[in-house]
Design an enzyme around this catalytic site. Structure first.
Site, PDB file in Angstrom:
ATOM      1  N   CYS A  91      42.928  31.716 -57.417  1.00 37.07           N
ATOM      2  CA  CYS A  91      42.329  32.721 -58.294  1.00 37.07           C
ATOM      3  C   CYS A  91      43.116  32.832 -59.600  1.00 37.07           C
ATOM      4  CB  CYS A  91      42.228  34.061 -57.560  1.00 37.07           C
ATOM      5  SG  CYS A  91      41.227  35.297 -58.418  1.00 37.07           S
ATOM      6  N   HIS A 109      39.491  32.577 -52.241  1.00 33.19           N
ATOM      7  CA  HIS A 109      40.669  33.175 -51.611  1.00 33.19           C
ATOM      8  C   HIS A 109      40.729  32.846 -50.119  1.00 33.19           C
ATOM      9  CE1 HIS A 109      42.337  35.901 -54.718  1.00 33.19           C
ATOM     10  NE2 HIS A 109      41.097  36.021 -55.138  1.00 33.19           N
ATOM     11  N   GLU A 151      43.292  32.660 -48.320  1.00 30.32           N
ATOM     12  CA  GLU A 151      44.350  33.459 -47.693  1.00 30.32           C
ATOM     13  C   GLU A 151      43.854  34.831 -47.270  1.00 30.32           C
ATOM     14  OE1 GLU A 151      44.529  34.989 -51.910  1.00 30.32           O
ATOM     15  OE2 GLU A 151      43.886  33.189 -50.836  1.00 30.32           O
TER      16      GLU A 151
END
Length: 678
Positions: free
Chosen positions: A522, A643, A645
């Site tokens: 990001c 994203h 994660e």
């Protein structure tokens, strides 16, 4: 409020109101229709501990009753949140409006696996126009009804709240003094701890559970009061008797029954009916699962009242084979008298309403979905790029749209680094952040789960020499808003590095070191893309600019892992997986000298059929070919706009098999990095 209420008739006349027109108006009303134009522009995943947000199902519709978050990255305990608000009723009865706000918050919260109402804590936000004739008395009545009567009877406490008591505006014009006065309003936020968030119910109907049906648990006990309802507002028919929370003991019993049904696996889906009534609630459940409904109304009742009354209560999906067991649970808790079968569920496209064998209405589900989404689409079209808004509507109403899918080509449950972790060796990885970055915690948790020691490293520490890049085998530049929520924040982060010559040399040496790896996600992706000239084999990487939609995009979309040299995706090529996006500048723009075919793309957006996504919102930012992840020539440096994660814990989807104990396939990406380190 009493003076205003006296102007309204005590009985509502609905003569001439036809069911189809009523349904169309109510579905388009802003309080009932889709709120996706609002939900998708706010980050709902930051922190990585969001288990349930408003969006439900493989088509991501905003119909969830409550929110769920996790307490940590290892356990399944968390907390549930829900909201209740019934301000229009205060024009008729301020105390009833306040009681209904509390009741709505609780019936929403009961979708979560809370232990009981005794676990619930409320926050009360009161608003009123004090000193306006009648409003002080109305506020007193409402506060007394909730604080001194209802909540003690329910065993629920209100430890906190706030008030805004100047909810009126006055001005003068040529015709004299003018005034706008808000009725007494109570917005209730309900909170409760949850031992295991995985026991939550959603409005998404389960179509693979065998023959099933919807049951209505009617806390209004058949009174079907329409005063203040959206139906009456849509037709300008004000007045009548408003719904109310008549019997606190009934709500307590209802809560206990719902929890037992859920704990025993007898309840498959659940939806509060407060906004729009039972018909609207059942339609939202059908929309989320693309199911058909056959609604059967009892004899001798007013169809409009039964279908649109916004009494407290909920719809619960059960298996036909479990009907006797469900009835036994309801009887044990004393709520069988106000529970009844509401609709049969099928996998078709028709929504049918019958009474005494006569068909009162028949619609195609997609036609009703179009009405429900119409107002959201109109708002989005005015605010954002109109072509993007039109593409989203077309995708939503496309019957061939398969929605999100879960198709890893590897075994997500296999922990490929377990032997390495067992040695006790945990290589150090720098979780790199700049001012305003907010994704460092979930990034650290993902690397920690994969067998690394995650170290928080701020750019100021590198600039001051307190930390050195060579201390770490890997660096991960996190998402967020470096230098605040401004356009071009990733470029600003990269400029910080370039303007410190020693730091620029350190990054150049680190990114060229064949024994080190780097990941940018990001905001970190934007930053590393600006440093492409420091990365061997990144000459053709794009830069990232404002999304084509002209809006911040926060969504769960689908990507395909491409064949690439990336060490992170070593054995994942061909996998199609849901992933979180949350960015305002994610559109890949290739320079005049850049060749997308040589950019080493490793990730691209795809639609439900696995095709490269060119249209919105499957492609949320307008990147050519849906490309959204790139790697260096040797695969050590990877940049991703989504994203991954954030989903290694949160991705608990009813239509997706669990990869392992509370893990998603994206954890393999971080484990691949650990395996590469050795």
């Amino acid at each position: 409020t009493r003076r205003i209420a006296s102007r309204f008739p005590r009985r509502i006349e609905l003569d001439g109101v036809l069911l189809d027109e009523a349904l169309g108006r109510v579905l388009r009303h802003p309080t009932v229709g889709s709120k996706s134009f609002l939900v998708t522009i706010g980050d709902r995943t930051v922190g990585g501990l969001c288990h349930r947000d408003p969006m439900v199902g493989r088509w991501q519709l905003p119909v969830a009753d409550c929110a769920l978050t996790l307490l940590d990255f290892d356990g399944v305990a968390g907390e549930a949140f829900a909201i209740g608000e019934r301000t229009p009723l205060a024009l008729l009865d301020a105390a009833a409006a306040a009681r209904m706000a509390v009741g709505e918050a609780l019936t929403n919260l009961l979708a979560a696996p809370i232990a009981g109402l005794g676990e619930v804590r409320l926050s009360a936000n009161w608003m009123a126009a004090v000193a306006h004739p009648g409003e002080d008395a109305a506020l007193y009545d409402a506060v007394r009804a909730v604080a001194l009567e209802l909540c003690p009877a329910l065993g629920v406490s209100i430890p906190v709240g706030k008030d805004s008591l100047s909810m009126q505006a006055r001005w003068r014009d040529a015709n004299g003094e003018r005034r706008v006065v808000s009725p007494v309003s109570l917005v209730v936020s309900a909170f409760a701890r949850v031992a295991d968030v995985r026991g939550a119910l959603t409005p998404e109907l389960e179509l693979g559970a065998g023959e099933s049906e919807l049951w209505l648990l009617d806390l209004g006990a058949g009174r079907d009061r329409l005063g203040g309802s959206i139906l009456t507002q849509c037709f300008g028919r004000f007045g009548g008797e408003p719904p109310d929370l008549d019997d606190p003991a009934r709500l307590v019993a209802f809560a206990a029954a719902v929890r037992e049904l859920a704990e025993r696996g007898l309840a498959l889906a659940y939806h509060d009916r407060s906004d729009g009534g039972a018909l609207i609630a059942s339609l939202e459940m059908a929309f989320a699962a693309r199911a058909g409904l056959a609604i059967e109304l009892p004899d001798g009742v007013d169809p409009l009242a039964v279908l649109f009354a916004e009494e407290l209560g909920a719809l619960v999906q059960i298996r036909v084979a479990d009907r006797a067991a469900v009835e036994a649970v309801l009887a044990r808790h004393g709520v069988e008298a106000f529970a009844r079968r509401f609709a049969a569920i099928d996998s078709g496209d028709a929504i049918v309403v019958r009474q005494r064998g006569m068909e009162l209405g028949r619609w195609e589900r997609m036609d009703l979905l179009a009405r429900w989404h119409e107002t959201s689409h109109a708002m989005q079209r005015l605010r954002d790029d109109p072509d993007s808004a039109d593409e989203e509507r077309a995708a939503l109403l496309d019957p061939s749209n398969a929605g999100l899918a879960w198709a890893p080509v590897f075994d997500p449950a296999a922990d490929i680094v377990a032997p390495m972790i067992a040695t006790g060796q945990r290589p150090r990885v720098a979780i790199l952040r700049e001012q305003g970055v907010n994704g460092q915690v979930e990034m650290a948790a993902a690397f920690d789960r994969a067998g690394f020691t995650a170290v928080d490293v701020h750019m100021s520490e590198l600039i001051a020499g307190a930390r050195r890049l060579e201390e770490f085998v890997g660096i991960a530049a996190c998402g967020g808003f470096s230098y605040g929520d401004v356009l071009g924040a990733g470029r600003g982060w990269a400029t910080t590095i370039r303007h410190h010559l020693a730091l620029a040399d350190a990054f150049r040496a680190y990114l060229a070191d064949p024994t080190r790896f780097a990941l940018g996600v990001c905001n970190g992706c934007q930053m590393l893309a600006q440093l492409a000239d420091l990365v061997p084999g990144a000459t053709h990487w794009p830069r990232f600019r404002r999304n084509r939609s002209e809006q911040y995009e926060a969504r769960l979309v689908m990507v395909e892992v491409l064949e690439s040299p990336s060490i992170l995706f070593a054995d994942m090529a061909g996998s199609r997986l849901p992933v979180v996006v949350a960015h305002g500048e994610g559109r890949a723009i290739f320079g005049a000298d850049a060749d997308p075919a040589q950019a080493n793309a490793c990730l691209r957006y795809v639609d439900g059929c696995g095709r490269p996504a060119e249209t919105y919102p499957a492609n949320p930012n307008g990147s050519p070919g849906g490309l959204t992840g790139f790697t260096s020539g040797d695969g050590r440096v990877t940049i991703l706009m989504p994203h991954p994660e954030r989903v290694f814990r949160r991705l608990q989807l009813s239509w997706a098999p669990k990869a392992g104990p509370d893990e998603s396939p994206w954890l393999r990406m971080f484990r691949n990095a650990r395996a590469w380190v050795g």
